[in-house]
Scaffold this motif. Structure first.
Motif, short mmCIF file in Angstrom:
data_model
loop_
_atom_site.label_atom_id
_atom_site.label_comp_id
_atom_site.label_asym_id
_atom_site.label_seq_id
_atom_site.Cartn_x
_atom_site.Cartn_y
_atom_site.Cartn_z
N ARG A 143 0.82 -1.21 0.00
CA ARG A 143 0.00 0.00 0.00
C ARG A 143 0.86 1.27 0.00
O ARG A 143 0.53 2.25 -0.67
N SER A 144 1.96 1.23 0.75
CA SER A 144 2.82 2.41 0.84
C SER A 144 3.46 2.74 -0.49
O SER A 144 3.53 3.91 -0.90
N ILE A 145 3.95 1.72 -1.20
CA ILE A 145 4.53 1.94 -2.53
C ILE A 145 3.48 2.50 -3.47
O ILE A 145 3.73 3.44 -4.23
N GLY A 146 2.26 1.95 -3.41
CA GLY A 146 1.21 2.36 -4.32
C GLY A 146 0.64 3.74 -4.07
O GLY A 146 -0.12 4.26 -4.89
N LYS A 147 1.03 4.35 -2.96
CA LYS A 147 0.53 5.70 -2.66
C LYS A 147 1.56 6.78 -2.93
O LYS A 147 1.32 7.95 -2.66
N ARG A 148 2.70 6.40 -3.52
CA ARG A 148 3.76 7.39 -3.77
C ARG A 148 3.45 8.28 -4.97
O ARG A 148 3.70 9.47 -4.94
N LEU A 182 -5.84 1.29 -2.43
CA LEU A 182 -5.20 1.87 -3.61
C LEU A 182 -6.21 2.43 -4.60
O LEU A 182 -5.90 3.36 -5.35
N ARG A 183 -7.41 1.87 -4.61
CA ARG A 183 -8.45 2.34 -5.53
C ARG A 183 -9.42 3.33 -4.86
O ARG A 183 -10.37 3.78 -5.49
N SER A 184 -9.17 3.65 -3.62
CA SER A 184 -10.10 4.50 -2.88
C SER A 184 -10.09 5.94 -3.40
O SER A 184 -9.10 6.41 -3.97
N ALA A 185 -11.20 6.63 -3.16
CA ALA A 185 -11.30 8.04 -3.57
C ALA A 185 -10.27 8.89 -2.85
O ALA A 185 -9.72 9.83 -3.42
N ALA A 186 -10.00 8.56 -1.59
CA ALA A 186 -9.03 9.35 -0.82
C ALA A 186 -7.64 9.28 -1.42
O ALA A 186 -6.94 10.30 -1.53
N VAL A 187 -7.22 8.09 -1.84
CA VAL A 187 -5.89 7.94 -2.45
C VAL A 187 -5.86 8.63 -3.81
O VAL A 187 -4.88 9.30 -4.15
N ARG A 188 -6.94 8.51 -4.58
CA ARG A 188 -6.98 9.19 -5.89
C ARG A 188 -6.85 10.69 -5.72
O ARG A 188 -6.11 11.34 -6.47
N ARG A 189 -7.55 11.25 -4.73
CA ARG A 189 -7.46 12.69 -4.49
C ARG A 189 -6.05 13.09 -4.09
O ARG A 189 -5.52 14.11 -4.55
#
Length: 202
Positions: A143-148, A182-189
């Motif tokens: 998850r951490s890598i995918g949020k960079r 990773l697909r959440s609206a919060a991460v996209r924003r």
């Protein structure tokens, strides 16, 4: 699109989230990727980068694609594919010395995320370890890598889907939990805000 420096020639106006959904439905299809790229359409070329098989991407084909780049968004999305090929380091060195703007950009877009690829392989290998504190740490790393940034988000989600197909309760849990975030609206924003900030600062 033009306001953000994206070349609007041959553009259909299809969003990246829509292209990603199509790519998930299609899966790897190298022959289709070749036809998409040959069309010359902006979004078709981005989709080609999503569905092409890095194991089948030759140096000659990579050179042709990179020299076709005419917009930073196509360059950046396809860089996520190019950094997976076995000759990536060689091409990074060559393209970094290029006088062509988007060829040179491709080299540095690949450098930006290539350092994380070995760690994604480690995550995949460790995903069947069902010990509670291990699987939670594996999930945390993915998850951490995918949020960079957006490219790593795409790669981490692809790895999560691969993990989800493994016949292991731990792997299925890791995949489902990682994909949910990773697909959440919060991460996209968050990723969109970071992208806008990077454009302003550059």
């Amino acid at each position: 699109m033009a306001r953000f420096g994206i070349n609007s020639k041959g553009t259909l106006g299809i969003s990246i989230p829509t292209l990603r959904r199509l790519a998930r439905e299609i899966g790897r299809d190298h022959e289709l990727a070749l036809r998409l790229w040959k069309s010359g359409l902006h979004e078709a070329r981005i989709l080609a980068g999503f569905v092409a098989d890095p194991a089948k991407l030759t140096e000659a084909l990579a050179e042709r694609w990179v020299n076709d780049f005419d917009s930073w968004d196509v360059c950046d999305q396809v860089a996520a594919l190019l950094e997976q090929v076995p000759f990536a380091r060689k091409k990074i060195r060559q393209w970094a010395a290029s006088d062509r703007e988007f060829v040179k950009r491709a080299a540095f877009a690949m450098i930006a995320d290539a350092q994380f690829e070995p760690f994604l392989r480690l995550v995949r290998r460790a995903s069947t370890d069902d010990r509670n504190f291990v699987k939670k740490a594996v999930n945390w790393a993915l998850r951490s890598i995918g949020k960079r940034n957006r490219r790593l988000n795409l790669r981490a989600a692809a790895v999560a889907r691969e993990i989800g197909r493994i016949d292991s309760p731990a792997a299925r849990w890791i995949a489902a939990d990682a994909l949910r975030e990773l697909r959440s609206a919060a991460v996209r924003r968050r990723l969109q805000a970071a992208r806008r900030s990077n454009r302003v600062s550059s």
